[in-house]
Design a protein around this motif. Structure first.
Motif, PDB file in Angstrom:
ATOM      1  N   ARG A  53      35.942  22.312  59.764  1.00  0.00           N
ATOM      2  CA  ARG A  53      37.358  21.951  59.818  1.00  0.00           C
ATOM      3  C   ARG A  53      38.096  22.308  58.535  1.00  0.00           C
ATOM      4  O   ARG A  53      39.223  22.787  58.560  1.00  0.00           O
ATOM      5  CB  ARG A  53      37.508  20.454  60.082  1.00  0.00           C
ATOM      6  N   LEU A  54      37.476  22.037  57.390  1.00  0.00           N
ATOM      7  CA  LEU A  54      38.161  22.183  56.104  1.00  0.00           C
ATOM      8  C   LEU A  54      38.036  23.582  55.514  1.00  0.00           C
ATOM      9  O   LEU A  54      38.881  23.995  54.716  1.00  0.00           O
ATOM     10  CB  LEU A  54      37.595  21.164  55.098  1.00  0.00           C
ATOM     11  N   GLY A  55      36.965  24.279  55.879  1.00  0.00           N
ATOM     12  CA  GLY A  55      36.725  25.584  55.288  1.00  0.00           C
ATOM     13  C   GLY A  55      35.910  25.531  54.007  1.00  0.00           C
ATOM     14  O   GLY A  55      35.633  26.565  53.396  1.00  0.00           O
ATOM     15  N   TYR A  56      35.535  24.329  53.587  1.00  0.00           N
ATOM     16  CA  TYR A  56      34.681  24.180  52.403  1.00  0.00           C
ATOM     17  C   TYR A  56      33.888  22.890  52.536  1.00  0.00           C
ATOM     18  O   TYR A  56      34.215  22.024  53.355  1.00  0.00           O
ATOM     19  CB  TYR A  56      35.512  24.150  51.120  1.00  0.00           C
ATOM     20  N   ASP A  57      32.852  22.758  51.747  1.00  0.00           N
ATOM     21  CA  ASP A  57      31.991  21.570  51.768  1.00  0.00           C
ATOM     22  C   ASP A  57      32.547  20.533  50.802  1.00  0.00           C
ATOM     23  O   ASP A  57      32.559  20.762  49.590  1.00  0.00           O
ATOM     24  CB  ASP A  57      30.574  21.966  51.367  1.00  0.00           C
ATOM     25  N   PRO A  58      33.028  19.383  51.294  1.00  0.00           N
ATOM     26  CA  PRO A  58      33.636  18.388  50.411  1.00  0.00           C
ATOM     27  C   PRO A  58      32.643  17.437  49.749  1.00  0.00           C
ATOM     28  O   PRO A  58      33.042  16.571  48.975  1.00  0.00           O
ATOM     29  CB  PRO A  58      34.561  17.615  51.356  1.00  0.00           C
ATOM     30  N   ILE A  59      31.350  17.558  50.058  1.00  0.00           N
ATOM     31  CA  ILE A  59      30.351  16.623  49.538  1.00  0.00           C
ATOM     32  C   ILE A  59      29.585  17.280  48.402  1.00  0.00           C
ATOM     33  O   ILE A  59      28.994  18.351  48.561  1.00  0.00           O
ATOM     34  CB  ILE A  59      29.380  16.164  50.640  1.00  0.00           C
ATOM     35  N   ASP A  60      29.601  16.651  47.258  1.00  0.00           N
ATOM     36  CA  ASP A  60      28.867  17.140  46.092  1.00  0.00           C
ATOM     37  C   ASP A  60      27.578  16.332  45.946  1.00  0.00           C
ATOM     38  O   ASP A  60      27.588  15.103  46.073  1.00  0.00           O
ATOM     39  CB  ASP A  60      29.717  16.992  44.826  1.00  0.00           C
ATOM     40  N   SER A  61      26.466  17.001  45.723  1.00  0.00           N
ATOM     41  CA  SER A  61      25.183  16.300  45.573  1.00  0.00           C
ATOM     42  C   SER A  61      24.439  16.840  44.373  1.00  0.00           C
ATOM     43  O   SER A  61      24.525  18.028  44.058  1.00  0.00           O
ATOM     44  CB  SER A  61      24.325  16.459  46.833  1.00  0.00           C
ATOM     45  N   GLN A  62      23.732  15.943  43.699  1.00  0.00           N
ATOM     46  CA  GLN A  62      22.865  16.320  42.596  1.00  0.00           C
ATOM     47  C   GLN A  62      21.535  15.590  42.753  1.00  0.00           C
ATOM     48  O   GLN A  62      21.517  14.383  43.004  1.00  0.00           O
ATOM     49  CB  GLN A  62      23.504  15.971  41.244  1.00  0.00           C
ATOM     50  N   ARG A  63      20.477  16.335  42.607  1.00  0.00           N
ATOM     51  CA  ARG A  63      19.133  15.767  42.780  1.00  0.00           C
ATOM     52  C   ARG A  63      18.914  14.607  41.824  1.00  0.00           C
ATOM     53  O   ARG A  63      19.234  14.697  40.644  1.00  0.00           O
ATOM     54  CB  ARG A  63      18.085  16.861  42.554  1.00  0.00           C
ATOM     55  N   PHE A  64      18.392  13.512  42.360  1.00  0.00           N
ATOM     56  CA  PHE A  64      18.075  12.281  41.634  1.00  0.00           C
ATOM     57  C   PHE A  64      19.324  11.475  41.226  1.00  0.00           C
ATOM     58  O   PHE A  64      19.196  10.335  40.789  1.00  0.00           O
ATOM     59  CB  PHE A  64      17.247  12.556  40.372  1.00  0.00           C
ATOM     60  N   LEU A  65      20.507  12.054  41.356  1.00  0.00           N
ATOM     61  CA  LEU A  65      21.726  11.334  40.984  1.00  0.00           C
ATOM     62  C   LEU A  65      22.492  10.823  42.195  1.00  0.00           C
ATOM     63  O   LEU A  65      23.111   9.764  42.129  1.00  0.00           O
ATOM     64  CB  LEU A  65      22.641  12.232  40.141  1.00  0.00           C
ATOM     65  N   GLY A  66      22.469  11.573  43.293  1.00  0.00           N
ATOM     66  CA  GLY A  66      23.115  11.096  44.495  1.00  0.00           C
ATOM     67  C   GLY A  66      24.281  11.962  44.937  1.00  0.00           C
ATOM     68  O   GLY A  66      24.407  13.126  44.549  1.00  0.00           O
ATOM     69  N   TYR A  67      25.145  11.359  45.755  1.00  0.00           N
ATOM     70  CA  TYR A  67      26.229  12.076  46.400  1.00  0.00           C
ATOM     71  C   TYR A  67      27.580  11.501  45.984  1.00  0.00           C
ATOM     72  O   TYR A  67      27.697  10.334  45.628  1.00  0.00           O
ATOM     73  CB  TYR A  67      26.106  11.972  47.927  1.00  0.00           C
ATOM     74  N   ARG A  68      28.596  12.361  46.084  1.00  0.00           N
ATOM     75  CA  ARG A  68      29.967  11.907  45.931  1.00  0.00           C
ATOM     76  C   ARG A  68      30.875  12.951  46.561  1.00  0.00           C
ATOM     77  O   ARG A  68      30.478  14.099  46.763  1.00  0.00           O
ATOM     78  CB  ARG A  68      30.329  11.692  44.456  1.00  0.00           C
ATOM     79  N   LEU A  69      32.107  12.546  46.879  1.00  0.00           N
ATOM     80  CA  LEU A  69      33.071  13.490  47.424  1.00  0.00           C
ATOM     81  C   LEU A  69      33.634  14.353  46.303  1.00  0.00           C
ATOM     82  O   LEU A  69      33.960  13.842  45.228  1.00  0.00           O
ATOM     83  CB  LEU A  69      34.192  12.744  48.144  1.00  0.00           C
ATOM     84  N   LYS A  70      33.750  15.633  46.543  1.00  0.00           N
ATOM     85  CA  LYS A  70      34.130  16.564  45.489  1.00  0.00           C
ATOM     86  C   LYS A  70      35.521  16.309  44.936  1.00  0.00           C
ATOM     87  O   LYS A  70      35.817  16.702  43.816  1.00  0.00           O
ATOM     88  CB  LYS A  70      34.043  17.995  46.011  1.00  0.00           C
ATOM     89  N   ASP A  71      36.371  15.663  45.706  1.00  0.00           N
ATOM     90  CA  ASP A  71      37.712  15.379  45.206  1.00  0.00           C
ATOM     91  C   ASP A  71      37.655  14.512  43.962  1.00  0.00           C
ATOM     92  O   ASP A  71      38.499  14.591  43.083  1.00  0.00           O
ATOM     93  CB  ASP A  71      38.535  14.670  46.285  1.00  0.00           C
ATOM     94  N   PHE A  72      36.614  13.650  43.877  1.00  0.00           N
ATOM     95  CA  PHE A  72      36.458  12.784  42.718  1.00  0.00           C
ATOM     96  C   PHE A  72      35.486  13.367  41.706  1.00  0.00           C
ATOM     97  O   PHE A  72      35.360  12.854  40.609  1.00  0.00           O
ATOM     98  CB  PHE A  72      35.980  11.390  43.147  1.00  0.00           C
TER      99      PHE A  72
END
Length: 276
Positions: free
Chosen positions: A204-223
């Motif tokens: 829908r958006l044309g990009y992946d809005p979820i940011d992930s880092q190993r051992f640190l977790g997930y967050r939305l890329k806007d933040f």
């Protein structure tokens, strides 16, 4: 996760089953064991609790007082039929709301969401990264259109929004979506859910809005954008001042948009009323 307290174990199990059919984690706790249980769980697990549903129990006053001493989660009383005296008694004990049977799980979600908004714990809806997320069981609006999501994926998206100011780990997401006492499902299932959620949002958006880092977790890329912007600025400065100043800025942008492998899956959403 919602916590159900009722002296009738069959009734409590029925409530939990209704929540499970809506993809909402719930657990039943014996009223006689509640105080010991509430003492044993840590603060991180208490923070996962989205509400307490108190049915037929003897010591409502003591239970409500203990909950309020440690947690601000909505406290909802369940009664067999509408009765003014019983409703007023529950409100006088510190309950936030009262529900009479039959009720729908989505009504519980809507009422608990309204209570949290009054407590300024959560907004009615949040617009972030091109997505409008609700907290009453409705599907999100993505790029101006409703995006139907499987129950678990919708709950994960809500978790990411509620924890939008910091990263949230896989374990924390699992506890919110499946409950802190679910030992029948491995928490690695969260990775599959997030992978499918990423694909639906990216379509829908044309990009992946979820940011992930190993051992640190997930967050939305806007933040997560502030860190990325700072990194890009530092990289651009080094390129313009060094021997590689002619490198195109497109390379910088490309390094900031790496997507993982995605898979898809389909679910059916089932709605049920709790008549027990």
């Amino acid at each position: 996760m919602f916590v159900v307290l009722d002296d009738r174990s069959t009734v409590a199990a029925g409530y939990v089953a209704c929540f499970d059919r809506e993809g909402v984690a719930a657990t039943a706790v014996e009223p006689g064991e509640f105080f010991e249980w509430f003492e044993l769980i840590n603060d991180a697990d208490v923070a996962v609790i989205e509400g307490f549903l108190i049915g037929s129990v003897m010591n409502k006053r003591q239970i409500s007082a203990r909950i309020r001493s440690r947690c601000r989660a909505p406290l909802i009383g369940l009664i067999e039929a509408r009765a003014l005296s019983e409703t007023l008694d529950l409100f006088s004990l510190g309950f936030d709301d009262v529900l009479a049977k039959p009720f729908h799980v989505r009504e519980v979600l809507a009422r608990s969401g309204a209570i949290r908004r009054r407590m300024q714990i959560v907004d009615e809806c949040v617009d972030i990264a091109g997505v409008r997320i609700f907290f009453d069981g409705r599907d999100p609006i993505v790029s101006g259109e409703v995006l139907p999501l499987p129950r678990r994926e919708r709950r994960i998206l809500e978790c990411l929004v509620l924890s939008r100011n910091t990263r949230i780990t896989k374990t924390q997401i699992f506890n919110r979506v499946y409950g802190i006492f679910n030992d029948e499902i491995h928490e690695n299932v969260i990775e599959s859910h997030i992978s499918r959620l990423r694909k639906r949002l990216k379509q829908r958006l044309g990009y992946d809005p979820i940011d992930s880092q190993r051992f640190l977790g997930y967050r939305l890329k806007d933040f997560a954008g502030e860190d990325a912007t700072r990194h890009a600025a530092e990289l651009a400065t080094s390129l313009t001042q060094g021997p590689d100043a002619s490198i195109s800025s497109n390379i910088i942008r490309d390094e900031e948009n790496i997507d993982g492998a995605l898979r898809s899956n389909d679910y059916q959403r089932i709605g049920h009323v709790c008549p027990i």
